[in-house]
Design a protein around this motif. Structure first.
Motif, mmCIF file in Angstrom:
data_model
loop_
_atom_site.group_PDB
_atom_site.id
_atom_site.type_symbol
_atom_site.label_atom_id
_atom_site.label_comp_id
_atom_site.label_asym_id
_atom_site.label_seq_id
_atom_site.Cartn_x
_atom_site.Cartn_y
_atom_site.Cartn_z
ATOM 1 N N ILE A 128 0.869 -1.192 0.000
ATOM 2 C CA ILE A 128 0.000 0.000 0.000
ATOM 3 C C ILE A 128 0.899 1.234 0.000
ATOM 4 O O ILE A 128 1.652 1.464 0.953
ATOM 5 C CB ILE A 128 -0.927 0.044 1.232
ATOM 6 C CG1 ILE A 128 -1.588 -1.313 1.470
ATOM 7 C CG2 ILE A 128 -2.003 1.112 1.041
ATOM 8 C CD1 ILE A 128 -2.468 -1.354 2.720
ATOM 9 N N GLY B 58 3.194 11.269 -3.549
ATOM 10 C CA GLY B 58 3.323 11.629 -2.140
ATOM 11 C C GLY B 58 4.562 12.481 -1.902
ATOM 12 O O GLY B 58 4.952 13.284 -2.761
ATOM 13 N N MET C 37 8.978 15.082 -3.716
ATOM 14 C CA MET C 37 9.408 16.384 -3.191
ATOM 15 C C MET C 37 10.798 16.270 -2.555
ATOM 16 O O MET C 37 11.370 17.259 -2.110
ATOM 17 C CB MET C 37 8.453 16.858 -2.090
ATOM 18 C CG MET C 37 7.005 16.621 -2.366
ATOM 19 S SD MET C 37 6.334 18.042 -3.182
ATOM 20 C CE MET C 37 4.600 17.792 -2.902
ATOM 21 N N CYS D 284 2.804 4.064 3.417
ATOM 22 C CA CYS D 284 2.049 5.272 3.045
ATOM 23 C C CYS D 284 2.665 6.541 3.608
ATOM 24 O O CYS D 284 1.968 7.574 3.709
ATOM 25 C CB CYS D 284 0.595 5.140 3.499
ATOM 26 S SG CYS D 284 -0.309 3.917 2.537
ATOM 27 N N TYR E 239 7.477 15.789 6.548
ATOM 28 C CA TYR E 239 8.132 14.547 6.953
ATOM 29 C C TYR E 239 7.126 13.750 7.786
ATOM 30 O O TYR E 239 6.274 14.330 8.463
ATOM 31 C CB TYR E 239 9.343 14.825 7.853
ATOM 32 C CG TYR E 239 10.483 15.593 7.238
ATOM 33 C CD1 TYR E 239 10.779 15.510 5.876
ATOM 34 C CD2 TYR E 239 11.309 16.377 8.044
ATOM 35 C CE1 TYR E 239 11.863 16.198 5.342
ATOM 36 C CE2 TYR E 239 12.389 17.065 7.513
ATOM 37 C CZ TYR E 239 12.657 16.980 6.163
ATOM 38 O OH TYR E 239 13.733 17.664 5.652
#
Ligand SMILES: Cc1cc2nc3c(=O)[nH]c(=O)nc-3n(C[C@H](O)[C@H](O)[C@H](O)COP(=O)(O)OP(=O)(O)OC[C@H]3O[C@@H](n4cnc5c(N)ncnc54)[C@H](O)[C@@H]3O)c2cc1C
Length: 372
Positions: A9, A41, A45, A200, A308
């Motif tokens: 996941i 996600g 970045m 995730c 974070y």
């Protein structure tokens, strides 16, 4: 009902590296479920730097060196391209003996770090203002990669080994019963998993909640500012790690990371306003103009806010835990997970399949908070 040997996941760097290595190792039917697109996600970045830290344990320091070696041989080892900017990482120290001690610790674990005088540092990076420092530490053989390209390469490889990559497929509920994950819900239907990998990032604690699992993760705010270099800027700038990380980026840009946790600003990983506060942008601008004076003629090109996935001790939650026999956690990397995920993917795939790992990862085990 659909079944799968392993369901991963989350399609960030953690999920994509693990999926690649599970599929390559022949783990059966491996399905990666990503709620949006691969890399949507926090991984894309990322600064995706590969500093070869000398701290913590030898095992962990060696993993950073292993990540660097994978980047260096990426097309042979993984396939595709990771966009490695191998221009080095330059850190400043107050005194030569401190730089030498850090270099010795790093070299012990396979890094090519060396302590250098300020004159040597100036030769290496003529544009840098080194005021206030007494010496420098040069990791000459490393740098940073293109996070998005790296993940796409892992996904292409995973597909070639037979993994199913399902984008726009959020796992909306995790059903746990009798000490194991019984079923996962997605908009496309339910999946009965042999094993589940929860990867995730800063959403992990929310996704885990439906299984009755409370993960100690708190997203913290990070700002990333972009600056265009002026035309006559030095060609091969290293990562310059001073008050902030100044990272060379494509098309003659820098990205500057601002990740101060004091004061700690807690945020949601899906912010409605993805712009960092003005004080973060002011700080990155002040540092880049002072440390690289030519950048006074550069151009600020915008900034965004990300986060974070911090745990209480800023170390990840890795491995199997009490009460969920088929759930493997790999999250809570607290701002340091990119290189380590690249280095760990193969070990973790084995760990997931065999239930144990050959590495001593004691400081990182999820069981320190959640029981073994
Ligand atoms: C600005 C910044 C700079 C960094 N710099 C460095 C660095 O220089 N070096 C380094 O090593 N590390 C660095 N890090 C840390 C590193 O990037 C992260 O630790 C790492 O990328 C986390 O990867 P991840 O796969 O756990 O999370 P993510 O990339 O956030 O992936 C999680 C994925 O899960 C998906 N998801 C969420 N909910 C669901 C659901 N219900 N169902 C399915 N999918 C779901 C999300 O859409 C997302 O794609 C940095 C991080 C940031 C933010």
């Amino acid at each position: 009902m659909e079944t799968a040997d392993v369901v991963v996941i989350g399609g960030g760097i953690v999920g994509t590296t693990i999926t690649y290595h599970l599929a390559k190792a022949g783990a059966g039917k491996v399905v990666l479920c990503e709620r949006k697109t691969i890399g949507s996600g926090t991984s894309s970045m990322s600064g995706a730097m590969c500093g070869q830290q000398a701290e913590m344990t030898d095992t962990i320091a060696k993993l950073a060196v292993r990540a660097r070696d994978i980047y260096d041989n990426f097309s042979d080892v993984i396939g595709g391209d990771c966009g490695f900017f191998k221009y080095g990482i330059l850190n400043l120290f107050n005194a030569m003996d401190l730089a030498e001690q850090a270099a010795a610790r790093a070299r012990k674990n396979g890094s090519a770090a060396r302590a250098i005088t300020l004159d040597e540092a100036k030769d290496y990076y003529p544009e840098a203002n080194l005021e206030g420092a007494g010496a420098a530490l040069l990791y000459g053989e490393t740098g940073n990669v293109d996070a998005y390209r790296t993940m796409q390469s892992f996904v292409a490889g995973a597909r070639s080994y037979g993994a199913e990559i399902r984008e726009f497929t959020p796992v909306t509920h995790i059903h746990a019963k009798n000490g194991r994950i019984e079923r996962l819900e997605t908009p496309g239907g339910s999946i009965v998993p042999g094993k589940v990998v929860l990867a995730c990032g800063p959403w992990s604690h929310k996704v885990a909640r439906s299984a009755g699992l409370r993960l100690p993760i708190q997203p913290s705010q990070v700002g990333v500012s972009f600056y265009r270099q002026p035309p006559d800027f030095y060609d091969r700038p290293p990562v310059f790690s001073v008050e902030l990380a100044i990272i060379p980026w494509h098309n003659k840009h820098f990205r500057v990371l601002c990740d101060r946790r004091d004061p700690l600003v807690k945020i949601e990983p899906d912010p409605t306003n993805a712009v960092p506060p003005q004080w973060m942008v002011d700080w990155t601008t002040e540092v880049i103009e002072r440390r690289l004076p030519k950048m006074k003629r550069g151009r600020f090109q915008g900034a965004y806010q990300t986060c974070y996935d911090d745990t209480p001790d800023l170390k990840p939650l890795l491995g199997y835990i009490a009460g969920y026999e088929n759930l493997f956690l790999d999250c809570g990397w607290s701002g340091r997970g990119f290189k380590f995920s690249v280095a760990l993917g193969e070990y973790n795939a084995k760990w997931i399949m065999e239930g144990k790992t050959e590495l001593d990862l004691a400081p990182w085990l999820a069981s320190r908070f959640l029981g073994a």
